[in-house]
Design an enzyme around this catalytic site. Structure first.
Site, PDB file in Angstrom:
ATOM      1  N   LYS A   1       0.814  -1.232   0.000  1.00 55.85           N
ATOM      2  CA  LYS A   1       0.000   0.000   0.000  1.00 55.85           C
ATOM      3  C   LYS A   1       0.846   1.280   0.000  1.00 55.85           C
ATOM      4  O   LYS A   1       0.431   2.295  -0.536  1.00 55.85           O
ATOM      5  CB  LYS A   1      -0.941   0.000   1.197  1.00 55.85           C
ATOM      6  CG  LYS A   1      -2.029  -1.039   1.042  1.00 55.85           C
ATOM      7  CD  LYS A   1      -2.992  -1.028   2.190  1.00 55.85           C
ATOM      8  CE  LYS A   1      -3.896  -2.237   2.060  1.00 55.85           C
ATOM      9  NZ  LYS A   1      -4.928  -2.320   3.057  1.00 55.85           N
TER      10      LYS A   1
ATOM     11  N   ASP B   1      -9.735   2.265   3.045  1.00 57.59           N
ATOM     12  CA  ASP B   1      -9.651   1.403   4.235  1.00 57.59           C
ATOM     13  C   ASP B   1     -10.143   2.091   5.502  1.00 57.59           C
ATOM     14  O   ASP B   1     -10.861   1.495   6.306  1.00 57.59           O
ATOM     15  CB  ASP B   1      -8.194   0.976   4.482  1.00 57.59           C
ATOM     16  CG  ASP B   1      -7.775  -0.172   3.592  1.00 57.59           C
ATOM     17  OD1 ASP B   1      -8.645  -0.949   3.162  1.00 57.59           O
ATOM     18  OD2 ASP B   1      -6.571  -0.289   3.330  1.00 57.59           O
TER      19      ASP B   1
HETATM   20  P1  NDP Z   1       1.851  -3.966   6.171  1.00 58.97           P
HETATM   21  O1  NDP Z   1       2.755  -4.991   5.572  1.00 58.97           O
HETATM   22  O2  NDP Z   1       1.903  -2.571   5.670  1.00 58.97           O
HETATM   23  O3  NDP Z   1       2.149  -3.894   7.763  1.00 58.97           O
HETATM   24  C1  NDP Z   1       2.221  -5.049   8.516  1.00 58.97           C
HETATM   25  C2  NDP Z   1       2.501  -4.698   9.984  1.00 58.97           C
HETATM   26  O4  NDP Z   1       2.411  -5.919  10.699  1.00 58.97           O
HETATM   27  C3  NDP Z   1       3.863  -4.098  10.280  1.00 58.97           C
HETATM   28  O5  NDP Z   1       3.746  -3.153  11.308  1.00 58.97           O
HETATM   29  C4  NDP Z   1       4.666  -5.312  10.774  1.00 58.97           C
HETATM   30  O6  NDP Z   1       5.671  -4.969  11.709  1.00 58.97           O
HETATM   31  C5  NDP Z   1       3.589  -6.083  11.480  1.00 58.97           C
HETATM   32  N1  NDP Z   1       3.821  -7.525  11.551  1.00 58.97           N
HETATM   33  C6  NDP Z   1       3.890  -8.401  10.514  1.00 58.97           C
HETATM   34  N2  NDP Z   1       4.038  -9.649  10.984  1.00 58.97           N
HETATM   35  C7  NDP Z   1       4.057  -9.560  12.334  1.00 58.97           C
HETATM   36  C8  NDP Z   1       4.196 -10.517  13.379  1.00 58.97           C
HETATM   37  N3  NDP Z   1       4.343 -11.812  13.118  1.00 58.97           N
HETATM   38  N4  NDP Z   1       4.144 -10.077  14.656  1.00 58.97           N
HETATM   39  C9  NDP Z   1       3.973  -8.768  14.915  1.00 58.97           C
HETATM   40  N5  NDP Z   1       3.868  -7.805  13.986  1.00 58.97           N
HETATM   41  C10 NDP Z   1       3.911  -8.208  12.706  1.00 58.97           C
HETATM   42  O7  NDP Z   1       0.381  -4.575   6.081  1.00 58.97           O
HETATM   43  P2  NDP Z   1      -1.040  -3.838   5.897  1.00 58.97           P
HETATM   44  O8  NDP Z   1      -1.143  -2.729   6.868  1.00 58.97           O
HETATM   45  O9  NDP Z   1      -1.271  -3.561   4.465  1.00 58.97           O
HETATM   46  O10 NDP Z   1      -2.070  -5.026   6.295  1.00 58.97           O
HETATM   47  C11 NDP Z   1      -2.070  -5.528   7.621  1.00 58.97           C
HETATM   48  C12 NDP Z   1      -3.198  -6.541   7.818  1.00 58.97           C
HETATM   49  O11 NDP Z   1      -4.478  -5.938   7.713  1.00 58.97           O
HETATM   50  C13 NDP Z   1      -3.183  -7.695   6.812  1.00 58.97           C
HETATM   51  O12 NDP Z   1      -3.445  -8.889   7.524  1.00 58.97           O
HETATM   52  C14 NDP Z   1      -4.336  -7.352   5.873  1.00 58.97           C
HETATM   53  O13 NDP Z   1      -4.899  -8.532   5.325  1.00 58.97           O
HETATM   54  C15 NDP Z   1      -5.300  -6.684   6.833  1.00 58.97           C
HETATM   55  N6  NDP Z   1      -6.236  -5.744   6.155  1.00 58.97           N
HETATM   56  C16 NDP Z   1      -7.571  -6.003   6.145  1.00 58.97           C
HETATM   57  C17 NDP Z   1      -8.465  -5.114   5.542  1.00 58.97           C
HETATM   58  C18 NDP Z   1      -9.914  -5.408   5.560  1.00 58.97           C
HETATM   59  O14 NDP Z   1     -10.625  -4.842   4.713  1.00 58.97           O
HETATM   60  N7  NDP Z   1     -10.409  -6.186   6.476  1.00 58.97           N
HETATM   61  C19 NDP Z   1      -8.007  -3.899   4.866  1.00 58.97           C
HETATM   62  C20 NDP Z   1      -6.591  -3.696   4.985  1.00 58.97           C
HETATM   63  C21 NDP Z   1      -5.749  -4.614   5.574  1.00 58.97           C
HETATM   64  P3  NDP Z   1       7.160  -4.405  11.268  1.00 58.97           P
HETATM   65  O15 NDP Z   1       6.995  -2.938  11.028  1.00 58.97           O
HETATM   66  O16 NDP Z   1       8.000  -4.710  12.466  1.00 58.97           O
HETATM   67  O17 NDP Z   1       7.546  -5.173  10.043  1.00 58.97           O
END
Ligand code: NDP
Length: 264
Positions: free
Chosen positions: A64, A100
């Site tokens: 994104k 979103d």
């Molecule tokens: P991003 O990749 O931009 O961000 C992911 C975040 O999750 C980062 O802060 C990362 O931390 C953290 N993270 C990833 N894995 C872990 C873990 N195992 N433990 C702890 N923290 C973790 O993702 P998005 O923001 O685009 O999406 C996030 C989630 O939201 C997804 O699961 C997506 O499917 C869901 N979503 C659902 C929507 C809906 O309509 N229901 C709409 C948008 C998203 P770090 O910075 O340390 O890497």
């Protein structure tokens, strides 16, 4: 000519967006089709979008922010959030939007008086939600496993923590925006922290949909009112579809058809 739309993500196989948008196109007689594209390298988003001759697209994890950078023009709330989840091809130009955050506000509408929120995660979704909460003067804390992405939230006026320096307060809502639990059984933070924060909140939400994540499972065991990301998905999808069809279809009809696709 039939218009083609797609969702870009990695992973992308779990996405319900094709089903939702195709249901609208089919039942409302709009000549379009929506597919999915597994994109590994986010910097190739724009060239892939145009090589597929798309009329529009959605963007999911982890692209994104790359989508924001790929746009010729970013409109509305997405400018503030720095993240784009909806792309529209406007005469060969890539126009970016974010649906979103408003989708999430729609989802939590049934929760009473949200004044203080703890966001887990600091990715694209977290950014969009934090910026949107701030617009409504909601107090926002952010907890992420690593420091690097927290600077955006500090500038926005949020209280920011990593797992090491987390200071517990009381919250109206704790929302998981990490991808922990999406394709694994991980928690978004160490279990002791999760237990403590869930003892200190009224409501719980998860952006992940279609399953009870380990995070939601703990909320459920504690009898906290919770919701998964399905309503957020519906809310963002309706707003994205309106942009795809250039507001030629009625919002209520779009919502009705999308909702039906949730039972498939
Ligand atoms: P991003 O990749 O931009 O961000 C992911 C975040 O999750 C980062 O802060 C990362 O931390 C953290 N993270 C990833 N894995 C872990 C873990 N195992 N433990 C702890 N923290 C973790 O993702 P998005 O923001 O685009 O999406 C996030 C989630 O939201 C997804 O699961 C997506 O499917 C869901 N979503 C659902 C929507 C809906 O309509 N229901 C709409 C948008 C998203 P770090 O910075 O340390 O890497």
């Amino acid at each position: 000519m039939k218009k083609l739309f797609s969702i870009f993500g990695n992973p992308v196989s779990h996405s319900r967006s094709p089903l939702m948008h195709n249901s609208v196109f089919k039942h409302l007689g709009y000549d379009a089709c929506y597919t999915r594209t597994h994109l590994i390298d986010g910097t190739r988003l724009k060239e892939t979008f145009f090589s597929l001759d798309l009329s529009g697209a959605n963007v999911t994890v982890p692209h994104k922010e790359a989508a924001f950078n790929a746009c010729d023009e970013v409109r509305g709330f997405a400018k503030k959030a720095g993240v784009v989840n909806t792309l529209v091809n406007e005469d060969g130009k890539l126009i970016g939007y974010n649906t979103d955050a408003d989708g999430f506000m729609y989802a939590i509408d049934e929760f009473q008086e949200i004044k203080k929120v703890l966001i887990l995660g600091a990715g694209g979704t977290a950014k969009a939600l934090a910026a949107r909460f701030k617009e409504d003067d909601i107090n926002v804390s952010v907890l992420n496993r690593s420091q690097a992405r927290l600077s955006y939230f500090e500038e926005l006026g949020c209280s920011c923590f990593t797992w090491k320096d987390f200071k517990l307060e009381t919250y109206d809502l704790v929302v998981n925006t990490t991808s922990a639990g999406l394709k694994d059984e991980e928690l978004p933070a160490p279990k002791e922290l999760i237990q403590d924060m869930l003892n200190a909140t009224e409501y719980v939400a998860d952006a992940i949909y279609g399953k009870i994540t380990p995070f939601l499972q703990i909320a459920k065991e504690k009898n906290i009112i919770y919701k998964d990301g399905a309503d957020m998905l519906l809310g963002q999808g309706v707003l994205a579809n309106e942009l795809f069809v250039n507001f030629e279809l009625a919002k209520e009809d779009i919502k009705k058809e999308m909702q039906k696709s949730f039972t498939i």
